[in-house]
Design a protein around this motif. Structure first.
Motif, PDB file in Angstrom:
ATOM      1  N   ALA A 212       0.840  -1.233   0.020  1.00  0.00           N
ATOM      2  CA  ALA A 212       0.093  -0.012   0.114  1.00  0.00           C
ATOM      3  C   ALA A 212       0.821   1.181  -0.092  1.00  0.00           C
ATOM      4  CB  ALA A 212      -0.855  -0.002   1.131  1.00  0.00           C
ATOM      5  N   ASN A 213       2.163   1.297   0.495  1.00  0.00           N
ATOM      6  CA  ASN A 213       2.781   2.312   0.708  1.00  0.00           C
ATOM      7  C   ASN A 213       3.824   2.478  -0.388  1.00  0.00           C
ATOM      8  OD1 ASN A 213       4.369   0.298   1.304  1.00  0.00           O
ATOM      9  ND2 ASN A 213       5.585   1.170   3.026  1.00  0.00           N
ATOM     10  N   GLU A 214       3.782   1.763  -1.384  1.00  0.00           N
ATOM     11  CA  GLU A 214       4.691   2.010  -2.570  1.00  0.00           C
ATOM     12  C   GLU A 214       4.133   2.432  -3.888  1.00  0.00           C
ATOM     13  OE1 GLU A 214       8.150  -0.897  -2.989  1.00  0.00           O
ATOM     14  OE2 GLU A 214       6.843  -2.239  -2.075  1.00  0.00           O
ATOM     15  N   ASP A 215       4.519   3.370  -4.406  1.00  0.00           N
ATOM     16  CA  ASP A 215       3.711   3.979  -5.551  1.00  0.00           C
ATOM     17  C   ASP A 215       4.505   2.929  -6.983  1.00  0.00           C
ATOM     18  OD1 ASP A 215       4.712   5.691  -8.226  1.00  0.00           O
ATOM     19  OD2 ASP A 215       2.919   6.115  -7.300  1.00  0.00           O
ATOM     20  N   VAL A 221      10.618  -1.227  -7.560  1.00  0.00           N
ATOM     21  CA  VAL A 221       9.586  -2.333  -7.681  1.00  0.00           C
ATOM     22  C   VAL A 221       9.328  -2.441  -9.471  1.00  0.00           C
ATOM     23  CG1 VAL A 221       8.090  -1.598  -5.760  1.00  0.00           C
ATOM     24  CG2 VAL A 221       7.335  -0.670  -7.856  1.00  0.00           C
ATOM     25  N   GLN A 222      10.103  -1.625 -10.009  1.00  0.00           N
ATOM     26  CA  GLN A 222       9.974  -1.737 -11.702  1.00  0.00           C
ATOM     27  C   GLN A 222      10.245  -2.918 -12.212  1.00  0.00           C
ATOM     28  OE1 GLN A 222       8.603   0.725 -13.474  1.00  0.00           O
ATOM     29  NE2 GLN A 222       8.030   1.232 -11.167  1.00  0.00           N
ATOM     30  N   ILE A 223      11.520  -3.737 -11.973  1.00  0.00           N
ATOM     31  CA  ILE A 223      11.913  -4.884 -12.298  1.00  0.00           C
ATOM     32  C   ILE A 223      10.399  -5.917 -12.509  1.00  0.00           C
ATOM     33  CG2 ILE A 223      13.334  -6.627 -12.810  1.00  0.00           C
ATOM     34  CD1 ILE A 223      13.987  -3.826 -13.747  1.00  0.00           C
ATOM     35  N   THR A 224      10.352  -6.126 -11.157  1.00  0.00           N
ATOM     36  CA  THR A 224       8.966  -7.041 -10.923  1.00  0.00           C
ATOM     37  C   THR A 224       7.571  -6.717 -11.416  1.00  0.00           C
ATOM     38  OG1 THR A 224       9.900  -7.806  -8.881  1.00  0.00           O
ATOM     39  CG2 THR A 224       7.719  -8.612  -8.935  1.00  0.00           C
ATOM     40  N   ARG A 225       7.402  -5.301 -11.449  1.00  0.00           N
ATOM     41  CA  ARG A 225       6.186  -4.847 -11.999  1.00  0.00           C
ATOM     42  C   ARG A 225       6.171  -5.172 -13.485  1.00  0.00           C
ATOM     43  NH1 ARG A 225       5.439   0.272 -13.903  1.00  0.00           N
ATOM     44  NH2 ARG A 225       3.297   0.735 -14.337  1.00  0.00           N
ATOM     45  N   ARG A 226       7.243  -4.645 -14.232  1.00  0.00           N
ATOM     46  CA  ARG A 226       7.375  -4.793 -15.707  1.00  0.00           C
ATOM     47  C   ARG A 226       7.367  -6.222 -16.351  1.00  0.00           C
ATOM     48  NH1 ARG A 226       9.331  -0.181 -18.065  1.00  0.00           N
ATOM     49  NH2 ARG A 226       8.583  -1.267 -19.906  1.00  0.00           N
ATOM     50  N   ASN A 227       7.638  -7.313 -15.195  1.00  0.00           N
ATOM     51  CA  ASN A 227       7.794  -8.654 -15.599  1.00  0.00           C
ATOM     52  C   ASN A 227       6.427  -9.077 -15.832  1.00  0.00           C
ATOM     53  OD1 ASN A 227       7.592 -11.438 -14.588  1.00  0.00           O
ATOM     54  ND2 ASN A 227       9.694 -11.667 -15.469  1.00  0.00           N
ATOM     55  N   VAL A 312      18.594  -5.239 -16.125  1.00  0.00           N
ATOM     56  CA  VAL A 312      17.474  -4.525 -16.764  1.00  0.00           C
ATOM     57  C   VAL A 312      17.726  -2.986 -16.394  1.00  0.00           C
ATOM     58  CG1 VAL A 312      15.143  -4.214 -17.055  1.00  0.00           C
ATOM     59  CG2 VAL A 312      16.018  -6.708 -16.688  1.00  0.00           C
ATOM     60  N   LEU A 313      17.691  -2.249 -17.472  1.00  0.00           N
ATOM     61  CA  LEU A 313      17.624  -0.711 -17.334  1.00  0.00           C
ATOM     62  C   LEU A 313      16.372  -0.371 -17.475  1.00  0.00           C
ATOM     63  CD1 LEU A 313      20.736   0.058 -19.599  1.00  0.00           C
ATOM     64  CD2 LEU A 313      20.613  -0.245 -17.302  1.00  0.00           C
ATOM     65  N   VAL A 314      15.927   0.855 -16.652  1.00  0.00           N
ATOM     66  CA  VAL A 314      14.480   1.466 -16.780  1.00  0.00           C
ATOM     67  C   VAL A 314      14.837   3.084 -16.677  1.00  0.00           C
ATOM     68  CG1 VAL A 314      13.290  -0.112 -15.582  1.00  0.00           C
ATOM     69  CG2 VAL A 314      14.454   1.346 -14.196  1.00  0.00           C
ATOM     70  N   GLU A 315      14.375   3.741 -17.428  1.00  0.00           N
ATOM     71  CA  GLU A 315      14.404   5.035 -17.611  1.00  0.00           C
ATOM     72  C   GLU A 315      13.841   6.211 -16.389  1.00  0.00           C
ATOM     73  OE1 GLU A 315      16.583   5.870 -20.024  1.00  0.00           O
ATOM     74  OE2 GLU A 315      16.659   4.092 -20.340  1.00  0.00           O
ATOM     75  N   GLY A 316      14.455   7.447 -16.329  1.00  0.00           N
ATOM     76  CA  GLY A 316      13.871   8.223 -15.517  1.00  0.00           C
ATOM     77  C   GLY A 316      13.894   8.214 -14.193  1.00  0.00           C
ATOM     78  N   TYR A 317      15.045   7.619 -13.653  1.00  0.00           N
ATOM     79  CA  TYR A 317      15.199   7.427 -12.320  1.00  0.00           C
ATOM     80  C   TYR A 317      16.587   8.022 -11.938  1.00  0.00           C
ATOM     81  CZ  TYR A 317      11.130   4.509 -12.383  1.00  0.00           C
ATOM     82  OH  TYR A 317       9.678   4.272 -12.620  1.00  0.00           O
TER      83      TYR A 317
END
Length: 403
Positions: A212-215, A221-227, A312-317
């Motif tokens: 609940a406290n995570e955006d 959380v990006q890698i798991t979420r994007r998977n 894995v790379l993600v943008e904007g961080y």
């Protein structure tokens, strides 16, 4: 006596058969359009529950609204800050762009081009507040609606998303049932033109919920979420894509504003994969939203050579500087103001992405595993380029995302 008895039995059986046939045929033809056809889906290991198909097979005007629960049998409301109010400058900007959109739409239809059948695919999760606006927007599209199919996948939702989605699909069916397919002159009527070819709803849960406290956009959380997002997109694609589809438009449910001429304008560019620039706006400001549309640079490629293959790379961080050039920063670059100015890209986001169906059919999927340091939509673009397809972006052509 024996012969007579057998003859009476045969006659009685024949009469019973024809009586049952007549009753069945009469009751079948009198079924309302919204009746359910329920079938067990045992042919696919995921489709272990029921499929409800809402259509009348003999009625060519019937919208095929299909709901399929793909969960294993034993498998274990934000208020919008978007405002309609714009500053005077933004109003003028919007009017100018709308005029350009209308001119392009006019040219496309004067040329008599038929771009073929498009499948609009949208994954939903905890998104009940967006569904009415989503349907209102797609119904405003000026591309012929009988050449549009809608496909949805709902996952891990407890807010009424699936119920609301089925309600809207039913409403579309009821509307089409009341609309005549032909005018008195024998030509296709406007009401028939405005009816979607089909609506398919799939439900598949992945047992993935953010604390609940995570955006959902938080870096950790990006890698798991994007998977999970990659798996859901692949599931939706494999379930909904058929041989009749020429294009696939990936449209996020929280993209809340885009031109009515979106489809024919993007199709007219005739690119294997193309994305508009996804922004956000409030009543007095706007900014770039989708940071997953980008180009590689010499610095970014050099940086990747220092990484393990599975990173894995993600943008904007700020936690991870990738040295890529984002399309949100290319708007009006070098005084390029043409609405349809196109630039080559190396990756795309999934907010609004048009793909030729052959690209998917020939192997481009959303990798849930690291592929050239990317997953999901950016991985899709990398995979498409590896297959020999081109990826393009429109920096000056805007769609708007909810914030």
């Amino acid at each position: 006596m024996l012969i007579k008895s057998r003859l009476q039995f045969i006659i009685a059986a024949a009469l019973g058969y024809f009586t049952l046939y007549w009753l069945f045929k009469s009751s079948l033809l009198s079924l309302p359009l919204s009746s359910f056809k329920i079938q067990q889906c045992r042919s696919h290991p995921l489709w272990s529950s029921i499929a409800s198909t809402h259509f009348k097979k003999d009625d060519p005007n019937a919208v095929a609204y299909t709901y399929i629960n793909m969960n294993d049998k034993d498998g274990s409301h934000n208020s919008s800050r978007y405002s309609e109010d714009w500053t005077e400058k933004q109003k003028n900007n919007s009017s100018s762009q709308q005029s350009t959109h209308q001119q392009q739409h006019h040219l496309v239809h004067n040329d008599g081009n038929d771009f073929g059948h498009v499948l609009i695919l949208t994954p939903f999760k905890q998104s009940v507040q967006f569904i009415d606006r989503y349907f209102d927007n797609v119904k405003r599209l000026t591309y012929p609606h009988h050449l549009i199919s809608l496909g949805f996948l709902v996952s891990d939702s407890t807010d009424g998303t699936i119920e609301k989605l089925r309600e809207r699909a039913q409403l579309e069916m009821d509307t089409r049932q009341q609309a005549p397919s032909l005018s008195s002159s024998g030509e296709e009527s406007v009401s028939s033109w405005n009816s979607f070819d089909s609506i398919s709803i799939f439900q598949k849960d992945y047992q993935y919920d953010l604390p609940a406290n995570e955006d959902r956009h938080a870096f950790n959380v990006q890698i798991t979420r994007r998977n999970i997002m990659a798996k859901s997109r692949n599931t939706l694609l494999s379930a909904a894509l058929t041989e009749k589809h020429d294009w696939v438009l990936w449209l996020d449910g929280d993209v809340i504003e885009y031109p009515e001429t979106l489809l024919e304008e993007l199709m007219a560019m005739d690119k294997d994969m193309i994305v508009p620039n996804c922004y956000w706006h409030s009543y007095n400001e706007e900014g770039g939203y989708d940071k997953n549309n980008w180009q590689e640079t010499e610095e970014s490629l050099a940086f990747q050579k220092t990484l393990p293959e599975d990173q894995v790379l993600v943008e904007g961080y700020p936690e991870l500087i990738t040295h890529r050039k984002l399309m949100i920063d290319m708007r009006f670059e070098n005084n390029q103001t043409d609405l349809f100015y196109a630039v080559p890209l190396d990756a795309v986001g999934g907010t609004c992405t048009l793909v030729k169906a052959k690209v998917h059919r020939n192997g481009a999927i959303f990798p849930p595993f690291p592929y050239q340091h990317q997953v999901e939509t950016e991985g899709l673009a990398k995979m498409a380029k590896a297959l020999g397809y081109e990826v393009w972006g429109l920096p000056n052509y805007l769609v708007y995302h909810y914030i």
